[in-house]
Design a protein around this motif. Structure first.
Motif, PDB file in Angstrom:
ATOM      1  N   ASN A   1     -11.362   4.255  10.419  1.00 48.26           N
ATOM      2  CA  ASN A   1     -11.894   3.195   9.554  1.00 48.26           C
ATOM      3  C   ASN A   1     -13.383   3.011   9.755  1.00 48.26           C
ATOM      4  O   ASN A   1     -14.148   2.854   8.792  1.00 48.26           O
TER       5      ASN A   1
ATOM      6  N   ALA B   1     -13.914  13.255   2.870  1.00 49.24           N
ATOM      7  CA  ALA B   1     -14.915  13.146   1.803  1.00 49.24           C
ATOM      8  C   ALA B   1     -15.301  14.549   1.375  1.00 49.24           C
ATOM      9  O   ALA B   1     -15.063  15.525   2.101  1.00 49.24           O
TER      10      ALA B   1
ATOM     11  N   LEU C   1       0.824  -1.211   0.000  1.00 47.20           N
ATOM     12  CA  LEU C   1       0.000   0.000   0.000  1.00 47.20           C
ATOM     13  C   LEU C   1       0.858   1.261   0.000  1.00 47.20           C
ATOM     14  O   LEU C   1       0.675   2.146  -0.840  1.00 47.20           O
ATOM     15  N   THR C   2       1.801   1.340   0.920  1.00 49.40           N
ATOM     16  CA  THR C   2       2.529   2.596   1.110  1.00 49.40           C
ATOM     17  C   THR C   2       3.812   2.688   0.304  1.00 49.40           C
ATOM     18  O   THR C   2       4.338   3.787   0.092  1.00 49.40           O
TER      19      THR C   2
ATOM     20  N   TYR D   1     -15.300   6.430   8.511  1.00 51.81           N
ATOM     21  CA  TYR D   1     -15.183   6.873   7.122  1.00 51.81           C
ATOM     22  C   TYR D   1     -14.972   5.733   6.120  1.00 51.81           C
ATOM     23  O   TYR D   1     -15.072   5.943   4.915  1.00 51.81           O
ATOM     24  N   GLY D   2     -14.631   4.562   6.602  1.00 52.90           N
ATOM     25  CA  GLY D   2     -14.385   3.447   5.701  1.00 52.90           C
ATOM     26  C   GLY D   2     -12.899   3.183   5.525  1.00 52.90           C
ATOM     27  O   GLY D   2     -12.045   4.034   5.804  1.00 52.90           O
ATOM     28  N   HIS D   3     -12.601   1.979   5.071  1.00 51.99           N
ATOM     29  CA  HIS D   3     -11.211   1.567   4.963  1.00 51.99           C
ATOM     30  C   HIS D   3     -10.453   2.313   3.870  1.00 51.99           C
ATOM     31  O   HIS D   3      -9.227   2.424   3.928  1.00 51.99           O
ATOM     32  N   ASP D   4     -11.159   2.830   2.855  1.00 47.64           N
ATOM     33  CA  ASP D   4     -10.462   3.591   1.820  1.00 47.64           C
ATOM     34  C   ASP D   4      -9.892   4.882   2.388  1.00 47.64           C
ATOM     35  O   ASP D   4      -8.766   5.285   2.059  1.00 47.64           O
ATOM     36  N   VAL D   5     -10.646   5.527   3.294  1.00 48.61           N
ATOM     37  CA  VAL D   5     -10.132   6.727   3.951  1.00 48.61           C
ATOM     38  C   VAL D   5      -9.014   6.348   4.914  1.00 48.61           C
ATOM     39  O   VAL D   5      -8.019   7.072   5.055  1.00 48.61           O
TER      40      VAL D   5
ATOM     41  N   ASP E   1      -6.904   3.931   4.453  1.00 49.70           N
ATOM     42  CA  ASP E   1      -5.710   3.755   3.604  1.00 49.70           C
ATOM     43  C   ASP E   1      -5.114   5.102   3.222  1.00 49.70           C
ATOM     44  O   ASP E   1      -3.886   5.276   3.197  1.00 49.70           O
ATOM     45  N   ARG E   2      -5.977   6.066   2.941  1.00 49.67           N
ATOM     46  CA  ARG E   2      -5.484   7.400   2.580  1.00 49.67           C
ATOM     47  C   ARG E   2      -4.786   8.069   3.766  1.00 49.67           C
ATOM     48  O   ARG E   2      -3.828   8.820   3.603  1.00 49.67           O
TER      49      ARG E   2
END
Length: 538
Positions: free
Chosen positions: A406, A474, A365-366, A409-413, A415-416
């Motif tokens: 997480n 978001a 990922l990073t 906001y969700g796992h995509d946020v 990850d960001r």
């Protein structure tokens, strides 16, 4: 009852029939080859010329003679340039036969045809055409005009040029192809001799001997086709083993001057043109690689090629990788005659290997070091620090309340957020620092050469930058503030490494991180090592 010219007419018709048969034979078997198409054209043009000559010889009126002369010129002026093209294909010089060159070679014959068709209007080709009737046969008197001389010069130029090329390439042709080479040579020399006899008025009754001679040349070509595979020689080998190769091939002489190259080589060496033939290859190679001809030079007598794998090759801003092989070409049981350089594209292999290496050492990922390589690289830094008697600082930190990010906001946020923190750290860390993802939202930085105070200041600087830079969760959400907590452990100068190694440092930094979190997060804490346990870190 036959005439004195019956034998000549018979030979003419025979030559015409042989040319038609050869044209059909080659068309049915090898029509897709460039050399074969040229040979087919030569056969049918010859047939037109031969049958026109035979019918002119047997004509009974001046009108018929003029008509059949015109028919002859639909074939005759085009035969010399087509023969020259055939020779060039045979010798592997097709690169020179671009469409502009072919059209230019056909221009003169086309003008000649037009002038013959309209000769009664200007008499620029023939000043006069006269028919003299004798016993059993007629004789045509042709008085040459200006363009007749020009066309004659062009005809001789093409045919003598073909002979010259065959002579030049005689020593370069493999011995197994010499019979085909001789066939092509005789096919040109006999008509040239016939032309000289005709122009010198040394033939019986001034009859053009070329159509009769073409019975001999046609028989030679037929023999070459059927028994010697005349069209299955060098050009065919080049089409299949040279021109169509995906690998780049350069042929050099013993002095590293360019002799030949295939289209694949031209694709990776844009500077390669026909003007580069005969020039030294070294300046061209220097434009794209650091590998020199000194590296590629093989020793005379060596049977094994010299191989360089994964040679970096640059074309403009693009980089590629090639396996480069250099070897000698030698005559059978003879000395080396030239050098062959083959360049095999291994770019995809090298890039795949690089991708696998990155995946093996880096977090997916990073993009920073993964846990396994992080520990290995940190262990190496610890060894170096002990050998140099220098300190080593270890920073262990994680993102505060990462689970809440997480969940909210969700796992995509999430990850960001990880990428956000990594980007900030990269801007602050030194080239010699080792930075990796320890697991989840935890990160480790190994910083050689820093004292405890300097390490604490570095941790505070990173912490402050993370806290001061918000990120967008978001479009409809307010900016998200991200913070991190730090634990710092030290392996000091003057200590000896023992069994604990980097794992003991990580354990101490983890204890300090735990204190930072219990102290309200977004803070830095230093590891406190009991004097009796300090030796484990030293």
């Amino acid at each position: 009852m036959g005439t004195p010219y019956s034998a000549a007419l018979t030979l003419m018709v025979t030559a015409g029939v042989i040319n038609i048969i050869m044209g059909i034979y080659v068309f049915m078997n090898r029509s897709k080859q460039a050399m074969a198409r040229t040979f087919i054209a030569m056969c049918f043009l010859s047939a037109i010329y031969i049958f026109g000559s035979a019918l002119e010889l047997s004509a009974g009126t001046l009108k018929e003679v003029k008509f059949w002369i015109t028919v002859e010129y639909f074939g005759m002026p085009f035969i010399p340039p087509v023969s020259l093209m055939l020779i060039m294909y045979f010798l592997g010089m097709e690169r020179l036969l671009k469409w502009q060159m072919r059209y230019l070679m056909y221009l003169m014959p086309f003008i000649t045809l037009v002038l013959v068709m309209t000769n009664d209007l200007h008499h620029f080709y023939y000043r006069s055409v006269e028919l003299q009737i004798g016993e059993g046969i007629h004789k045509v008197e042709l008085n040459a005009g200006p363009w007749y001389i020009i066309q004659g010069g062009y005809t001789f130029g093409c045919m003598i040029g073909g002979v010259a090329l065959l002579l030049i390439y005689w020593n370069r042709m493999r011995s197994s192809y010499r019979l085909q080479h001789i066939t092509m040579m005789v096919g040109l020399l006999l008509p040239i001799a016939g032309d000289f006899l005709y122009l010198g008025n040394l033939t019986p009754d001034g009859i053009d001997p070329i159509p009769v001679i073409m019975a001999i040349t046609a028989a030679l070509y037929m023999w070459g086709l059927v028994s010697k595979g005349m069209l299955n020689v060098a050009p065919v080998a080049r089409d299949t083993l040279f021109e169509s190769m995906n690998d780049a091939v350069l042929v050099l002489d013993r002095n590293n001057r360019l002799v030949d190259f295939n289209p694949a080589a031209a694709a990776i060496l844009p500077e390669l043109t026909t003007s580069a033939l005969g020039q030294a290859i070294e300046p061209l190679l220097a434009l794209h690689t650091d590998l020199s001809m000194l590296d590629l030079d093989t020793e005379a007598g060596e049977d094994l090629p010299r191989i360089y794998d994964e040679v970096k090759w640059t074309v403009g801003i693009e980089s590629y990788y090639y396996q480069i092989r250099s070897s000698f070409i030698r005559k059978r049981r003879g000395p080396e005659t030239s050098k062959l350089i083959v360049m095999i594209d291994v770019t995809e292999r090298v890039r795949l290997q690089e991708q696998l290496r990155v995946l093996a050492y880096h977090d997916g990922l990073t993009g920073i070091f993964n846990r396994r390589h992080l520990i290995q690289a940190s262990e190496e830094l610890l060894h170096q620090s002990v050998e140099r008697d220098e300190p080593l600082a270890l920073l262990l930190f994680d993102i505060d309340h990462f689970k809440q990010i997480n969940d909210a906001y969700g796992h995509d946020v999430g990850d960001r957020a990880l990428l956000h923190v990594v980007d900030i750290c990269r801007q602050l860390l030194r080239p010699e620092d080792v930075f990796g993802r320890y697991g989840g939202e935890e990160f480790v930085v190994a910083m050689p050469g820093l004292s405890l105070e300097e390490a604490e200041a570095a941790a505070q600087r990173i912490r402050g930058e993370i806290a001061s830079h918000t990120m967008t969760a978001a479009a409809s959400e307010p900016p998200l503030s991200v913070t991190a907590s730090f634990g710092v452990a030290m392996a000091g100068a003057g200590c000896k490494e023992a069994g604990g190694g980097i794992n003991q440092l990580l354990k101490a930094a983890d204890n300090a991180l735990y204190e930072a979190k219990n102290s309200g997060r977004n803070t830095v804490r230093l590891a406190h090592i009991e004097p009796g346990k300090e030796a484990l870190l030293r």
